[in-house]
Motif scaffolding. Structure first.
Motif, mmCIF file in Angstrom:
data_model
loop_
_atom_site.group_PDB
_atom_site.id
_atom_site.type_symbol
_atom_site.label_atom_id
_atom_site.label_comp_id
_atom_site.label_asym_id
_atom_site.label_seq_id
_atom_site.Cartn_x
_atom_site.Cartn_y
_atom_site.Cartn_z
ATOM 1 N N GLU A 4 6.179 -6.230 5.904
ATOM 2 C CA GLU A 4 7.760 -5.536 5.345
ATOM 3 C C GLU A 4 7.413 -4.626 4.044
ATOM 4 O O GLU A 4 8.071 -3.585 4.209
ATOM 5 N N ARG A 5 6.511 -4.608 3.431
ATOM 6 C CA ARG A 5 6.096 -3.712 2.304
ATOM 7 C C ARG A 5 5.711 -2.174 3.171
ATOM 8 O O ARG A 5 6.461 -1.144 2.645
ATOM 9 N N ILE A 6 4.982 -2.336 4.144
ATOM 10 C CA ILE A 6 4.708 -1.181 4.700
ATOM 11 C C ILE A 6 5.746 -0.553 5.308
ATOM 12 O O ILE A 6 5.893 0.669 5.440
ATOM 13 N N GLN A 7 6.640 -1.343 6.142
ATOM 14 C CA GLN A 7 7.991 -0.984 6.758
ATOM 15 C C GLN A 7 8.551 -0.041 5.675
ATOM 16 O O GLN A 7 9.273 0.862 5.965
ATOM 17 N N LYS A 8 8.904 -0.773 4.563
ATOM 18 C CA LYS A 8 9.686 -0.262 3.676
ATOM 19 C C LYS A 8 9.245 1.241 2.929
ATOM 20 O O LYS A 8 9.970 2.248 2.822
ATOM 21 N N TYR A 9 7.919 1.127 2.919
ATOM 22 C CA TYR A 9 7.267 2.297 2.529
ATOM 23 C C TYR A 9 7.367 3.516 3.510
ATOM 24 O O TYR A 9 7.902 4.582 3.065
ATOM 25 N N TRP A 10 7.020 3.317 4.697
ATOM 26 C CA TRP A 10 7.416 4.375 5.770
ATOM 27 C C TRP A 10 8.845 4.736 6.079
ATOM 28 O O TRP A 10 9.065 5.848 6.213
ATOM 29 N N SER A 11 9.512 3.892 5.653
ATOM 30 C CA SER A 11 11.079 4.155 5.815
ATOM 31 C C SER A 11 11.615 5.282 4.812
ATOM 32 O O SER A 11 12.275 6.052 4.839
ATOM 33 N N ASN A 12 10.995 4.729 3.335
ATOM 34 C CA ASN A 12 11.188 5.716 2.493
ATOM 35 C C ASN A 12 10.569 7.161 2.580
ATOM 36 O O ASN A 12 11.259 8.124 2.240
ATOM 37 N N SER A 16 12.656 10.708 3.082
ATOM 38 C CA SER A 16 12.379 11.616 2.105
ATOM 39 C C SER A 16 12.055 13.189 2.776
ATOM 40 O O SER A 16 12.793 13.959 2.617
ATOM 41 N N LEU A 17 11.416 13.010 4.092
ATOM 42 C CA LEU A 17 11.470 14.050 5.019
ATOM 43 C C LEU A 17 12.704 14.720 5.562
ATOM 44 O O LEU A 17 12.891 15.945 5.638
ATOM 45 N N ILE A 18 13.472 13.605 6.005
ATOM 46 C CA ILE A 18 14.860 14.040 6.648
ATOM 47 C C ILE A 18 15.679 14.817 5.540
ATOM 48 O O ILE A 18 16.470 15.758 5.698
ATOM 49 N N THR A 19 15.625 14.255 4.241
ATOM 50 C CA THR A 19 16.441 14.973 3.157
ATOM 51 C C THR A 19 15.946 16.304 2.813
ATOM 52 O O THR A 19 16.662 16.838 2.677
ATOM 53 N N THR A 20 14.608 16.367 2.780
ATOM 54 C CA THR A 20 13.973 17.587 2.701
ATOM 55 C C THR A 20 14.662 18.547 3.766
ATOM 56 O O THR A 20 14.924 19.740 3.507
ATOM 57 N N TYR A 21 14.700 18.181 5.000
ATOM 58 C CA TYR A 21 15.185 19.112 6.179
ATOM 59 C C TYR A 21 16.607 19.352 5.933
ATOM 60 O O TYR A 21 17.014 20.541 6.072
ATOM 61 N N TYR A 238 17.696 0.152 8.515
ATOM 62 C CA TYR A 238 16.440 -0.216 7.904
ATOM 63 C C TYR A 238 15.354 0.385 8.655
ATOM 64 O O TYR A 238 14.181 -0.068 8.522
ATOM 65 N N GLU A 239 15.511 1.175 9.907
ATOM 66 C CA GLU A 239 14.386 1.662 10.835
ATOM 67 C C GLU A 239 14.034 2.961 10.825
ATOM 68 O O GLU A 239 13.523 3.380 11.969
ATOM 69 N N SER A 240 14.212 3.491 9.798
ATOM 70 C CA SER A 240 13.841 5.073 10.033
ATOM 71 C C SER A 240 12.291 5.231 9.854
ATOM 72 O O SER A 240 11.784 6.133 10.159
ATOM 73 N N HIS A 241 11.607 4.157 9.587
ATOM 74 C CA HIS A 241 10.290 4.257 9.583
ATOM 75 C C HIS A 241 9.734 4.268 10.962
ATOM 76 O O HIS A 241 8.341 4.720 11.282
ATOM 77 N N LEU A 242 10.469 3.932 12.055
ATOM 78 C CA LEU A 242 9.878 3.734 13.470
ATOM 79 C C LEU A 242 9.272 5.066 13.893
ATOM 80 O O LEU A 242 8.272 5.067 14.260
#
Length: 291
Positions: A4-12, A16-21, A238-242
């Motif tokens: 779960e930690r990894i999933q949250k990390y990749w989601s963040n 961040s990438l999408i926010t920059t875009y 909660y799945e933006s990490h996918l």
């Protein structure tokens, strides 16, 4: 299994990438006239953004480049003449080439623009700022042709696993009122591979997606399979990490494949346990796993 930690990390990270875009879009708003006048530059910012994120997480022996693949019709290894009946051939210009420059040389380099031999290519990504209707067939065919150039042998004469292929966008503009968008995309993908001879599994797109919206992924089959399964995920809050995880997983699966490497692949990505696909899209016939 947790992760779960990894999933949250990749989601963040993808948030961040999408926010920059979105900040880029705020400063340089999309204008239809400007878009058509500068089509070649349309996805450059998104391309650079994705490249920088991949550089952060991939092993240092892997470079994120752009340019061409050149397959020379020359002897390979110590004495292999498997290309004796071929002619020199090259790809079209490719947005992102994931390349193992630690073990393989480069013909020509100018900054991140290169011409590389096929043996070191681990992945090829086509990037679009906006994914449009015509992109599906056009890009899948271009990536298929580039993949064919990368059919190479290891020192024992066995086929190397082919590069991971992906079509990535920041935003999808595909909007079909009479059918689901993902079904329409898969139909176009299936039409692209309706060729003779049939493609190998490695030649098919491994991932298509709009990073924070949805993902279409190719399931890995067993060694004797004659079909490739495609599945669809609609990203929940909660799945933006996918999207990012599928890209990293696809590239690392090639890098650590036994045909290319005897190093054990690390635990680096984490998908939700029990999270089934939102839809099974269908199958595409193949000749086999690879050649």
């Amino acid at each position: 299994m947790d992760g779960e930690r990894i999933q949250k990390y990749w989601s963040n990270e993808i948030d961040s990438l999408i926010t920059t875009y979105k900040q880029f879009e705020l400063l340089i708003p999309d204008d239809e006239k400007d878009c058509s006048a500068h089509k070649g530059e349309d996805g450059r910012f998104v391309e650079d953004l994705i490249s920088e994120y991949l550089k952060k997480y991939l092993p240092k022996s892997i470079e994120i480049l752009t340019g061409f693949i050149l397959r020379p019709a020359v002897k390979t290894g110590l004495k292999s003449k498997t290309r004796k009946d071929e002619t020199d051939s090259h790809s079209t210009q490719l947005d992102i080439i994931i390349y193992n420059s630690y073990e393989y040389p480069i013909f020509q380099r100018f900054g991140n623009s290169v011409i590389v031999p096929p043996e070191g290519v681990l992945g090829i990504i086509s990037v679009k700022k906006h994914l449009n209707d015509y992109d599906i067939k056009k890009e899948s065919i271009a990536l298929y042709r580039a993949s064919k150039l990368c059919r190479t042998l290891d020192a024992k004469g066995d086929f190397l696993r082919g590069p991971f292929l992906a079509l990535v966008s920041a935003k999808s503009m595909i909007d079909k009122s009479k059918t689901e968008n993902h079904d329409w995309i898969f139909k176009k993908l299936k039409e692209s591979y309706n060729i003779t001879p049939k493609p190998y599994f490695d030649d098919l797109l491994g991932y298509i997606g709009s990073l924070d919206e949805w993902s279409i992924f190719k399931r890995r089959p067993n060694k004797t399979s004659k079909e490739a399964d495609y599945i669809y995920f609609n990203h929940k809050d909660y799945e933006s990490h996918l999207g990012l995880q599928y890209l990293l997983t696809g590239i690392l699966s090639v890098f650590y494949d036994s045909s290319r490497n005897n190093v054990n692949r690390p635990g680096f990505t984490a998908f939700p346990s029990g999270r089934d696909a939102d839809k099974f899209l269908g199958k595409i016939e193949i000749l086999g796993l690879r050649k």
